[in-house]
Design a protein around this motif. Structure first.
Motif, mmCIF file in Angstrom:
data_model
loop_
_atom_site.group_PDB
_atom_site.id
_atom_site.type_symbol
_atom_site.label_atom_id
_atom_site.label_comp_id
_atom_site.label_asym_id
_atom_site.label_seq_id
_atom_site.Cartn_x
_atom_site.Cartn_y
_atom_site.Cartn_z
ATOM 1 N N GLN A 87 -1.695 -19.366 19.175
ATOM 2 C CA GLN A 87 -2.592 -18.264 19.507
ATOM 3 C C GLN A 87 -3.541 -18.616 20.653
ATOM 4 O O GLN A 87 -3.863 -17.769 21.473
ATOM 5 N N GLU A 88 -4.009 -19.860 20.735
ATOM 6 C CA GLU A 88 -5.000 -20.261 21.719
ATOM 7 C C GLU A 88 -4.552 -21.532 22.418
ATOM 8 O O GLU A 88 -4.243 -22.521 21.766
ATOM 9 N N PRO A 89 -4.482 -21.536 23.762
ATOM 10 C CA PRO A 89 -4.063 -22.754 24.483
ATOM 11 C C PRO A 89 -4.976 -23.934 24.147
ATOM 12 O O PRO A 89 -6.200 -23.832 24.246
ATOM 13 N N GLN A 90 -4.371 -25.034 23.737
ATOM 14 C CA GLN A 90 -5.124 -26.224 23.389
ATOM 15 C C GLN A 90 -4.176 -27.404 23.351
ATOM 16 O O GLN A 90 -2.958 -27.248 23.480
ATOM 17 N N GLY A 91 -4.707 -28.607 23.177
ATOM 18 C CA GLY A 91 -3.883 -29.808 23.088
ATOM 19 C C GLY A 91 -3.504 -30.332 24.459
ATOM 20 O O GLY A 91 -4.224 -30.150 25.441
ATOM 21 N N LYS A 92 -2.340 -30.982 24.552
ATOM 22 C CA LYS A 92 -1.895 -31.622 25.784
ATOM 23 C C LYS A 92 -0.784 -30.814 26.453
ATOM 24 O O LYS A 92 0.028 -30.190 25.782
ATOM 25 N N ALA A 285 0.549 -19.961 28.804
ATOM 26 C CA ALA A 285 -0.606 -19.744 29.686
ATOM 27 C C ALA A 285 -0.395 -20.437 31.026
ATOM 28 O O ALA A 285 -0.706 -19.879 32.092
ATOM 29 N N PHE A 286 0.154 -21.669 30.987
ATOM 30 C CA PHE A 286 0.392 -22.374 32.246
ATOM 31 C C PHE A 286 1.452 -21.663 33.078
ATOM 32 O O PHE A 286 1.303 -21.516 34.297
ATOM 33 N N LEU A 287 2.526 -21.221 32.441
ATOM 34 C CA LEU A 287 3.593 -20.530 33.162
ATOM 35 C C LEU A 287 3.065 -19.268 33.852
ATOM 36 O O LEU A 287 3.350 -19.021 35.027
ATOM 37 N N ASP A 288 2.275 -18.484 33.135
ATOM 38 C CA ASP A 288 1.761 -17.242 33.707
ATOM 39 C C ASP A 288 0.865 -17.521 34.909
ATOM 40 O O ASP A 288 0.965 -16.860 35.957
ATOM 41 N N LEU A 289 -0.020 -18.505 34.768
ATOM 42 C CA LEU A 289 -0.937 -18.816 35.867
ATOM 43 C C LEU A 289 -0.188 -19.448 37.034
ATOM 44 O O LEU A 289 -0.415 -19.105 38.198
#
Length: 301
Positions: A87-92, A285-289
């Motif tokens: 649900q929320e971007p976190q971690g590595k 999130a990384f892919l979209d950005l």
């Protein structure tokens, strides 16, 4: 091992009775009783001593409950952590890219991502070797050129075009440069990966191969870029590297694209990641950005 039996046993102990556990779990009392009985049969011990009025744990039952309840709690924590990560971007997040992709552009991409998702630890691996994403634990790669591994999911973000550039300071004192063959009269700064003896340029369907005298050859693209900015010759450079360098340091010497209707190789650029059933919120999130950002570097097909 049937964790359902263990979970029912733990619930019985926590609620203090079979009937209370049945109401809590929404199951018949007979089902609760049979599952506890199967657990005792599998373990070969009596866990609960039952009377008409009370429910007592045996010594073995007390030991099993202590460990089982703790284990089930850890499973709940693990599932909650996984759900949260979806649900929320976190971690590595481990990202790899070619060395010559351009430090400035990657620094800006990393900065944008970190500003948007500060809870993510971003690790960048710059290398020209083909990284095995699965075995090396890399989440996503930026790759330039034709893809070889069809097992990966790929999203094309554009085309990396190489073209001849020089500084105005060099061109002011150099011979005329109107056709590709005129390059033979110029100092050509040759990046090893593009060949040591010649450059091949194209303009639509027209193809020209220009033999070069080896005035300067280097295997480092940033060195070639710096020498072109220092008025030392004509260089074949990726258009995105020239653009990125200009944005990073507006005070640096500007490079002019010479022979503007001609270009060298043009390679597709992709974001690739291992095929997976569920894409984490962090990777998504990384892919979209990154798709939006990289499309500003490259001419999109």
């Amino acid at each position: 091992m049937d964790l359902n039996e263990t979970a029912v046993f733990v619930k019985v102990v926590q609620m203090g009775s079979f009937s209370a556990a049945a109401r809590s779990l929404g199951l018949p009392v007979s089902t609760i009783s049979s599952r506890v009985a199967r657990l005792e049969q599998r373990l070969g011990v009596t866990l609960l001593q039952r009377t008409t009025r009370s429910l007592l744990l045996t010594d073995k039952g007390q030991a099993y409950f202590a460990h089982a309840s703790q284990g089930l709690e850890l499973l709940h924590v693990a599932e909650s952590a996984v759900r949260a990560s979806l649900q929320e971007p976190q971690g590595k997040l481990h990202v790899t890219a070619p060395v010559d992709l351009g430090y400035d552009g990657l620094a800006r991409l990393a900065g944008k991502f970190r500003a948007a998702y500060p809870a993510v630890q971003l690790e960048l691996l710059l290398t020209d070797r083909q990284v095995d994403l699965v075995s090396e634990g890399v989440d996503v790669a930026i790759r330039v050129g034709n893809l070889q591994d069809s097992s990966l999911v790929a999203r094309q973000v554009g085309v990396a075009c190489w073209a001849p550039f020089a500084s105005a300071g060099y061109l002011d004192t150099a011979p005329s440069l109107a056709e590709p063959q005129d390059l033979a009269q110029h100092v050509c700064l040759q990046f090893t990966a593009l060949g040591k003896a010649q450059w091949t340029l194209s303009s639509g369907a027209q193809l020209e191969t220009v033999p070069l005298g080896a005035q300067l050859i280097a295997n480092d693209l940033n060195l070639i870029l710096s020498m072109a900015q220092a008025h030392q010759g004509v260089a074949l450079l990726p258009t995105y590297v020239v653009q990125s360098a200009a944005l990073a340091n507006p005070a640096a010497t500007a490079l002019v694209r010479v022979l503007p209707s001609w270009q060298a190789k043009a390679d597709p650029v992709h974001l690739v990641y291992p095929r997976q059933r569920f894409v984490s919120a962090t990777l998504r999130a990384f892919l979209d950005l990154a798709v939006a950002d990289l499309q500003t570097w490259f001419s999109v097909t």
